[in-house]
Write a protein that holds these residues in place. Structure first.
Motif, PDB file in Angstrom:
ATOM      1  N   ARG A   4       0.846  -1.213   0.000  1.00 61.60           N
ATOM      2  CA  ARG A   4       0.000   0.000   0.000  1.00 61.60           C
ATOM      3  C   ARG A   4       0.875   1.256   0.000  1.00 61.60           C
ATOM      4  O   ARG A   4       2.043   1.220   0.364  1.00 61.60           O
ATOM      5  CB  ARG A   4      -0.949  -0.004   1.186  1.00 61.60           C
ATOM      6  CG  ARG A   4      -0.422  -0.295   2.596  1.00 61.60           C
ATOM      7  CD  ARG A   4       0.771   0.421   3.013  1.00 61.60           C
ATOM      8  NE  ARG A   4       1.085   0.386   4.423  1.00 61.60           N
ATOM      9  CZ  ARG A   4       1.887   1.269   5.004  1.00 61.60           C
ATOM     10  NH1 ARG A   4       2.469   2.208   4.309  1.00 61.60           N
ATOM     11  NH2 ARG A   4       2.159   1.185   6.295  1.00 61.60           N
ATOM     12  N   ALA A  60       0.435   5.065   1.703  1.00 60.85           N
ATOM     13  CA  ALA A  60      -0.445   5.622   2.747  1.00 60.85           C
ATOM     14  C   ALA A  60      -0.142   7.092   3.040  1.00 60.85           C
ATOM     15  O   ALA A  60       0.365   7.424   4.107  1.00 60.85           O
ATOM     16  CB  ALA A  60      -0.300   4.782   4.013  1.00 60.85           C
ATOM     17  N   PRO A  61      -0.439   7.984   2.112  1.00 68.16           N
ATOM     18  CA  PRO A  61      -0.121   9.398   2.345  1.00 68.16           C
ATOM     19  C   PRO A  61      -1.111  10.081   3.289  1.00 68.16           C
ATOM     20  O   PRO A  61      -2.254   9.636   3.429  1.00 68.16           O
ATOM     21  CB  PRO A  61      -0.234  10.008   0.945  1.00 68.16           C
ATOM     22  CG  PRO A  61      -1.251   9.163   0.253  1.00 68.16           C
ATOM     23  CD  PRO A  61      -1.097   7.764   0.818  1.00 68.16           C
ATOM     24  N   SER A  62      -0.647  11.136   3.939  1.00 66.34           N
ATOM     25  CA  SER A  62      -1.533  11.970   4.759  1.00 66.34           C
ATOM     26  C   SER A  62      -1.894  13.197   3.931  1.00 66.34           C
ATOM     27  O   SER A  62      -0.992  13.855   3.400  1.00 66.34           O
ATOM     28  CB  SER A  62      -0.810  12.423   6.030  1.00 66.34           C
ATOM     29  OG  SER A  62      -0.329  11.306   6.722  1.00 66.34           O
ATOM     30  N   GLU A  71      -4.348   8.603   5.157  1.00 69.99           N
ATOM     31  CA  GLU A  71      -4.076   8.656   6.600  1.00 69.99           C
ATOM     32  C   GLU A  71      -4.478  10.032   7.131  1.00 69.99           C
ATOM     33  O   GLU A  71      -3.655  10.937   7.278  1.00 69.99           O
ATOM     34  CB  GLU A  71      -2.608   8.345   6.870  1.00 69.99           C
ATOM     35  CG  GLU A  71      -2.227   6.963   6.362  1.00 69.99           C
ATOM     36  CD  GLU A  71      -1.303   6.174   7.270  1.00 69.99           C
ATOM     37  OE1 GLU A  71      -0.338   6.754   7.779  1.00 69.99           O
ATOM     38  OE2 GLU A  71      -1.555   4.965   7.462  1.00 69.99           O
ATOM     39  N   TYR A 119      -0.760   7.580  15.277  1.00 72.10           N
ATOM     40  CA  TYR A 119      -0.249   6.975  14.045  1.00 72.10           C
ATOM     41  C   TYR A 119       0.089   5.504  14.279  1.00 72.10           C
ATOM     42  O   TYR A 119      -0.283   4.639  13.487  1.00 72.10           O
ATOM     43  CB  TYR A 119       0.988   7.757  13.562  1.00 72.10           C
ATOM     44  CG  TYR A 119       1.851   6.958  12.630  1.00 72.10           C
ATOM     45  CD1 TYR A 119       1.392   6.612  11.353  1.00 72.10           C
ATOM     46  CD2 TYR A 119       3.104   6.483  13.021  1.00 72.10           C
ATOM     47  CE1 TYR A 119       2.158   5.826  10.504  1.00 72.10           C
ATOM     48  CE2 TYR A 119       3.872   5.705  12.182  1.00 72.10           C
ATOM     49  CZ  TYR A 119       3.395   5.380  10.925  1.00 72.10           C
ATOM     50  OH  TYR A 119       4.151   4.590  10.094  1.00 72.10           O
ATOM     51  N   VAL A 175      -1.850   2.636  12.088  1.00 74.95           N
ATOM     52  CA  VAL A 175      -1.130   2.022  10.969  1.00 74.95           C
ATOM     53  C   VAL A 175      -1.130   0.494  11.107  1.00 74.95           C
ATOM     54  O   VAL A 175      -1.287  -0.238  10.124  1.00 74.95           O
ATOM     55  CB  VAL A 175       0.297   2.618  10.845  1.00 74.95           C
ATOM     56  CG1 VAL A 175       1.274   1.988  11.825  1.00 74.95           C
ATOM     57  CG2 VAL A 175       0.852   2.475   9.451  1.00 74.95           C
ATOM     58  N   ARG A 226       7.778   1.642   2.677  1.00 73.87           N
ATOM     59  CA  ARG A 226       7.725   3.037   3.110  1.00 73.87           C
ATOM     60  C   ARG A 226       9.142   3.543   3.336  1.00 73.87           C
ATOM     61  O   ARG A 226      10.112   2.773   3.248  1.00 73.87           O
ATOM     62  CB  ARG A 226       6.879   3.168   4.379  1.00 73.87           C
ATOM     63  CG  ARG A 226       7.425   2.373   5.545  1.00 73.87           C
ATOM     64  CD  ARG A 226       6.469   2.409   6.738  1.00 73.87           C
ATOM     65  NE  ARG A 226       6.993   1.661   7.868  1.00 73.87           N
ATOM     66  CZ  ARG A 226       6.298   1.352   8.950  1.00 73.87           C
ATOM     67  NH1 ARG A 226       5.034   1.697   9.041  1.00 73.87           N
ATOM     68  NH2 ARG A 226       6.848   0.692   9.943  1.00 73.87           N
TER      69      ARG A 226
HETATM   70  N1  GLU Z   1       1.167   8.474   6.510  1.00 73.33           N
HETATM   71  C1  GLU Z   1       2.585   8.332   6.623  1.00 73.33           C
HETATM   72  C2  GLU Z   1       3.273   9.461   5.869  1.00 73.33           C
HETATM   73  O1  GLU Z   1       2.644  10.134   5.076  1.00 73.33           O
HETATM   74  C3  GLU Z   1       3.080   7.006   6.071  1.00 73.33           C
HETATM   75  C4  GLU Z   1       2.890   5.918   7.054  1.00 73.33           C
HETATM   76  C5  GLU Z   1       3.361   4.532   6.622  1.00 73.33           C
HETATM   77  O2  GLU Z   1       3.630   4.294   5.435  1.00 73.33           O
HETATM   78  O3  GLU Z   1       3.411   3.683   7.496  1.00 73.33           O
HETATM   79  O4  GLU Z   1       4.445   9.682   6.100  1.00 73.33           O
END
Ligand code: GLU
Length: 293
Positions: free
Chosen positions: A6, A8-10, A42, A208, A212, A226
């Motif tokens: 995956r 997973a951007p914020s 996220e 977080y 996660v 990541r």
């Molecule tokens: N949401 C996190 C970010 O944007 C990534 C978290 C992850 O990949 O575990 O840095």
């Protein structure tokens, strides 16, 4: 098991070259392994997440040529799930309320008898002030106006990692160089360098680390891809998986894209925003060439 990863951007700012690298790295690996590529938004921090950034994320990723499964998982839809798990951890006596401010923690951690405050993946290691208070009061009801911290010593005991002669917390690291592809940390070292982390922040009721772990499990993620900046936090995630009886994925922490001065790119580096490159006429192939993918 189908390889499942995956991105997973914020949605708290524009995606930049570093995000493009991470997304493409994960996407390419999913393609090579005949696997699944998922997206997760996220957005637990409602004060920072913006709908327009989320739209821009979809736009930028589609422009780069990525395809993902729908519906996309959004953390803001999952607060009920998160609350249930916090209730379970509370009932197991693994959490305690903490009302310390950052200044309280810094002051307590640098008190003369404590020495220099140690920094962990979440900042100054918590000196345990509220843990001691909670022991004395042992409230049965979970308060909703305080942060909730994990009693790390109890968590390590329950998972069989409490002392140097018991097994360390371990995970497979498939990207960063480690001894025989495995990263590990002993219980005593976790206690000393990570300590009682916050699992529910006072402002958002969640963290977080916990989200996660729950989200990766809910999405059936077999391989977490990541940036290397999250490597140090991974033992926390693995310990939470053990506490909650969830599978531990394989981790691939890739190197970070840096600017010309060697500094890693941050959300505020708007100069590297993908949308800016697009506006200046760059093609997806130009972006791939820039980041070497
Ligand atoms: N949401 C996190 C970010 O944007 C990534 C978290 C992850 O990949 O575990 O840095």
């Amino acid at each position: 098991m189908t390889f499942t990863t995956r991105f997973a951007p914020s949605p708290t700012g524009p995606l930049h070259l570093g995000h493009a690298y991470s997304a493409l790295f994960a996407y390419n690996m999913a393609q090579t392994r005949n696997g699944r590529f998922l997206l997760r938004v996220e957005d637990i921090d409602r004060s920072r997440a913006r709908a327009e950034w989320e739209t821009q994320i979809y736009d930028d990723l589609a422009w780069l040529g990525l395809k993902w499964e729908t519906p996309v998982m959004r953390q803001s839809d999952r607060f009920d799930v998160y609350q249930d798990v916090l209730d379970q951890l509370w009932a197991r006596g693994l959490l305690y309320p903490c009302t310390c401010s950052r200044a309280d923690i810094a002051a307590a951690a640098s008190a003369p008898q404590e020495g220099v405050p140690l920094l962990g993946p979440d900042g100054v290691i918590y000196p345990g002030t509220c843990r001691e208070k909670h022991k004395m009061t042992e409230r049965a009801q979970r308060p909703d106006n305080a942060a909730l911290r994990l009693n790390m010593s109890k968590a390590l005991r329950l998972t069989g990692h409490s002392n140097a002669s018991t097994a360390p917390v371990m995970f497979k690291e498939a990207c960063l160089p480690t001894e025989s592809g495995t990263a590990q940390m002993s219980g005593p070292e976790i206690l000393r360098t990570i300590g009682d982390i916050v699992l529910a922040r006072r402002d958002i009721g969640m963290s977080y680390h916990l989200s996660v772990v729950l989200d990766d499990a809910a999405q059936g993620v077999t391989d977490v891809i990541r940036g290397a900046d999250l490597f140090d936090a991974t033992v926390i995630h693995v310990l939470l998986q053990e506490l909650l009886n969830l599978p531990t994925p394989v981790y691939h922490h890739h190197p970070l894209i840096r600017d010309d001065k060697g500094k890693r790119l941050a959300k505020r580096d708007d100069a590297r925003a993908l949308s800016l490159y697009r506006a200046q006429g760059a093609s997806p192939a130009d972006i791939r060439a820039l980041i070497g993918l």
